[in-house]
Design a protein around this motif. Sequence first.
Motif: not given
Length: 394
Positions: A182-184, A333-346, A363-373
């Motif tokens: 997700v981070v990648e 997870l700590g890095a995500l929280a420190a950057a302002g993204y404390p919520d992750a689900y599985m 991981v809500p609010h991270l940017q998805p990678l899309v090829r169309k649209g």
Amino acid sequence: MRLTPDARITAERLAATAELLDGIGVSRVADITGLDVLGFPVFLAIRPEAEELGLCVHSGKGTTPAQAWMSAAMEAVEHHWAEGRHHADRIRRLPIRSMLGRDDVLDLKSLTPYAGRKIDLDRPYGWTEVRHLGDGHVRWAPAEAVFHPLHGQEFYLYGTETCGLAVGATEEEAILHGLCEVVEHDARALFHMARRAPMIEIGSLRAEAPAWRYIEAMRRAGLEVAVYDLTTDLGVCVIGCTIADPGSDNALLINNGYCCHPDKRRALLGALLEAAQSRLGFISGSRDDLDEKAERLLLWPTYADRRAHLDNVFDSPDGSVPWTAVADGGDLLGALAAAGYPDAYMTSLAPPGYPVHVVRVLVPHLQPLVRKGVRLGPRALRRSLQVAAGKEQR
């Protein structure tokens, strides 16, 4: 994302995995290493009965043939258990209106729906349960954001895909791989908006065995190699690699690899191996999405056209940095929280007692990678403003 192969894959482990493949409809696992002069191990697992819109051909890479075999096998396993047909009993179909304002429901906007999609608040929509990785509470998430492919929806907000799908020997390992993917994808999406990132000085990688051996092998084969740092404000290492074949006039033989991992050495090696795997996928003609990838020929008909498009990768305006300057280590997870993204689900996808763990991570609010649209979240919008203003800040 596949299970990170163990350097000590035993015959017993290979035999046990082969039994799993029989149970998910894999007809064969093929070694295609010899189709490329590089000789980096790449295998394919063929799953002819995959659900419609799912992958039938799964590729795997590694530093040894056993690792590549296992990598291909594990991708087949994770894709099999991600298919919606295996999870009908986990999906509740309720109107979106009935879920609005509830504390136990993920905010639909936080997962970045496609722009322009029409939402009917009163028609049935699929939901499934996911678990918060911090507080452990269960919440409802869109089923289309968890399962792939998922048929039978009356409308789709996101379109099903596989980012965050991962497998591991333990649940913790699978979750780590899912978070990394997700981070990648977030980093790649932001990178693609400007095609600019600091290059990593190739000479500074000499001490990084075995990665340096692969770089040298690529160069001996006449390939150009660029390695760059895509790490964002999230602070988790993401490495990109592009290899180009000047001896070819084929625009498809400029190939990319990416990898995220808290250990930057594993990220580097993963990016190099993925670039080589991507190259071999085109050489072999084995990819399910080869027609889609070949559409780039409409934009760049020749090798020279596409190579010119990637000048910023091979000669970055942002300059270069030594390997020692690249971020390393840390709690994801700590890095995500420190950057302002404390919520992750599985959620777990394989049945209880299955020999490996298959999960899907969100991981809500991270940017998805899309090829169309178009799926523009707040991070992409902020990045686009930076690009427009000429402020390429990471």
